[in-house]
Design an enzyme around this catalytic site. Structure first.
Site, PDB file in Angstrom:
ATOM      1  N   PRO A 189       0.860  -1.187   0.000  1.00  0.00           N
ATOM      2  CG  PRO A 189      -0.579  -1.520   1.780  1.00  0.00           C
ATOM      3  CD  PRO A 189       0.756  -1.938   1.244  1.00  0.00           C
ATOM      4  CB  CYS A 190       2.539   3.040  -2.676  1.00  0.00           C
ATOM      5  SG  CYS A 190       3.682   1.692  -2.969  1.00  0.00           S
TER       6      CYS A 190
END
Length: 658
Positions: free
Chosen positions: A126-127
């Site tokens: 999850p950036c």
């Protein structure tokens, strides 16, 4: 029954929660304490091993498996997803918070101690992107409050890179949504690429349309590939698109009725009644139990929805339903039609599905069956994501929908993984190795220009302060001769504040009445105010008073030292020519941006490189009559358009400031 947000009325269905599906672990699953034995003498021996970080239910793991890898270890913090992975794959399936240093260290050390030779690390971290304001604030805190610049350990993409750095696999595969790049100038992607390059990897970032690899839905994904074995990146040819009918048309008809349960955990599936299964459906049925299909179930149908689903077709917008309902039925349209114009979407048999996302766990209004008056079932959603019918999902129906929506489509994962297979004869194009040297040369050239007459075109120099960055931004868009621009900018060289004397000198140096008026309009309100000039952020606090336009703000941020990617036609042209393509003409917002981030890179010198790309694009790498002889990228540019012999090989002719 609770009133729905945005709804006009309180229609509902009986509250229900599906059963909680418990799954047995895969027969070659192993516990952490047995991992060493599993690697050395068990199922993992002599196999090409992969680690899947942020694995979810295992869409990417399944793609890796189809491409020839065995997932030795998978990690996710979602307990239901972990149970699903443990049931469908061999190896370890662990619930680990990779953002926690201690847990991550234990996980990596267990792999290292086992003697496992990890060939590939994959995953979709999850950036959380850096907002521009967030990056600026962090930089300010570092500079003025002694904050540790590396105090960002909780960002999970950093944990992902940390695992790669410690395991050093032969290859890396990262998948995520395109918005992670567009929302923050691809800063996260650029940082990851630069780190991987420093570890000896060559990288490729690619925006992939999943439907080119038989995934029957509209879905774009950002894929980052890296390898350190001398190989290249050769993608397979796009495949024929799979329609929704080919994907789910063979599944049993459910005949939904208002307020009644729809489908079930187990439904009859008669192979004899489906003699002409599509190749896709045949593939999805492989190894599935004969005569049954599992998890072909969805939510009950509300009475109002039942009627709405009946009158809709695949072209109907929610805002158009009023035209199709009788006067006494208009109360069924319980959402504001102006606010929720596409609240409902009926799918089309002969088209692709809408993108399956985790939102399907909350409601299925975007996924209405093409014929039946209901939303998609768990099994149909899984099929559209390319999970085979043998694949089961732990937990409740909502748990299954969420896991499916969060997953990487396995067929997309397979296509990306195959690009990273070992090559008997490495086929890497040697140009992929040029990027570190190219960026180093671009940085050197930019700093050389910054130390000379062109100082005002570049950030972070001795003469460039926030005041100079602001004045240069205000001048953007005006075409001045170099001497004229130098005369104006020399009045602010090295100065930190806009005093009355400097302001008057600026106005006197303006070569035209129009430029003088522009300076007065933008700067008049901040003359003699020391509080404006503390730093770049304090200048931005007064942007409304100065009436700065978006393009002016962007250039100010860049020249003030911000990590800003200025996406202009000229900058995209530079990147496209170096990459030997025409993305600046055909795919500016996709491939064009990806070309630009490859040239730009990351790190402390990224702003000065961006300024150099901007300058080169506007003054040297022109669309016509390029001045290649003065361009620092000419030795790396395979396209090198033919120079006009009549153009002097220097940019000391005229300067476009915007």
């Amino acid at each position: 029954m609770a009133k729905e947000k945005g709804a006009k009325n309180t229609y509902g269905v009986p509250l229900e929660r599906s059963d909680n599906l418990k799954l047995d672990q895969h027969r070659h699953h192993c516990e952490p304490e047995d991992f060493g034995r599993w690697v050395q003498s068990g199922y993992g021996k002599d196999k090409r091993l992969a680690v899947d970080l942020f694995s979810g239910a295992g869409g990417l793991s399944l793609g890796l498996e189809r491409a020839g890898w065995t997932t030795a270890a998978a990690v996710d913090f979602d307990q239901r997803a972990r149970e699903t992975h443990a049931a469908n794959f061999p190896g370890m399936s662990l619930r680990v918070d990779l953002g926690d240093d201690v847990q991550r260290d234990e996980f990596v050390q267990r792999i290292l101690d086992s003697g496992a030779r990890i060939d590939l690390v994959a995953g979709g971290p999850p950036c959380q992107p850096f907002s521009r304001a967030g990056r600026s604030k962090i930089r300010h805190l570092v500079e003025y409050h002694n904050r540790d610049p590396h105090d960002l350990r909780k960002e999970l993409w950093r944990a992902y890179v940390d695992v790669i750095e410690r395991l050093l696999p032969r290859a890396v595969l990262m998948e995520n949504v395109p918005d992670m790049g567009l929302s923050d100038d691809f800063s996260v992607i650029r940082i990851i690429e630069e780190k991987l390059e420093s570890l000896g990897y060559v990288t490729q970032v690619r925006l992939v349309d999943a439907w080119n690899y038989r995934v029957p839905q509209h879905r774009k994904r950002l894929i980052l590939l890296a390898r350190r074995d001398g190989g290249g990146f050769e993608w397979g040819m796009p495949k024929k698109q799979t329609t929704l009918r080919e994907a789910i048309g063979d599944l049993p008809v459910l005949d939904p009725q208002p307020l009644l349960p729809v489908g079930g955990r187990v439904c009859e599936y008669n192979e004899q009644q489906n003699p002409k299964l599509s190749p896709f459906a045949k593939e999805m049925r492989r190894k599935a139990p004969k005569g049954v299909v599992h998890d072909h179930m969805t939510r009950r149908v509300r009475e109002d929805d039942f009627r709405i689903f009946t009158v809709m077709d695949s072209k109907t917008l929610y805002s158009e339903l009023g035209e199709k309902l009788r006067e006494d039925e208009k109360k069924f349209q319980r959402y504001d039609a102006e606010q929720f114009t596409d609240k409902y979407k009926k799918l089309d048999w002969e088209e692709l599905s809408r993108t399956i996302t985790a939102h399907i766990a909350k409601d299925g209004y975007w996924y209405i069956h093409p014929e039946e008056t209901r939303t998609l079932t768990v099994r149909e959603a899984a099929r559209i994501q390319t999970f085979p019918d043998r694949f089961r999902f732990a937990g409740t129906r909502s748990d299954a929908f969420r896991q499916i929506g969060n997953a990487v489509p396995p067929l997309l994962g397979e296509a990306a993984a195959r690009v990273l297979l070992p090559q008997a004869v490495p086929t890497r194009d040697k140009t992929v190795d040029k990027w570190p040297k190219l960026r180093e040369e671009l940085t050197r050239w930019a700093k050389e220009q910054r130390a000379g007459k062109q100082w005002y075109q570049f950030p972070s120099g001795r003469k460039m302060k926030p005041l100079g960055a602001l004045v240069m931004a205000v001048l953007s868009g005006s075409k001045l001769q170099m001497k004229q621009l130098s005369n104006v900018m020399d009045e602010v060289a090295g100065h930190r504040e806009l005093s009355q004397d400097i302001y008057l000198a600026l106005l006197n140096a303006a070569p035209t009445v129009a430029l003088r008026r522009r300076l007065e309009a933008r700067l008049g309100s901040v003359v003699g105010k020391p509080e404006v000039w503390v730093n770049a952020d304090s200048v931005l606090d007064h942007r409304e008073a100065m009436g700065l336009k978006p393009a002016e703000l962007a250039l100010f941020r860049l020249l003030a030292g911000g990590d800003i990617m200025l996406v202009s036609q000229s900058a995209l042209r530079v990147a496209a020519r170096v990459q030997q393509n025409e993305s600046h003409l055909t795919n500016r917002l996709t491939e064009g941006r990806l070309n630009l981030i490859k040239l730009l890179g990351a790190g402390r010198d990224a702003p000065v490189r961006m300024a150099a790309i901007r300058f080169i694009g506007e003054n040297l790498c022109r669309e016509k009559q390029p001045v290649c002889g003065s361009c620092p990228l000419s030795d790396y540019c395979p396209t090198r358009p033919q120079e006009d012999e009549g153009v002097e090989a220097t940019f000391d002719v005229a300067v476009t400031t915007g």
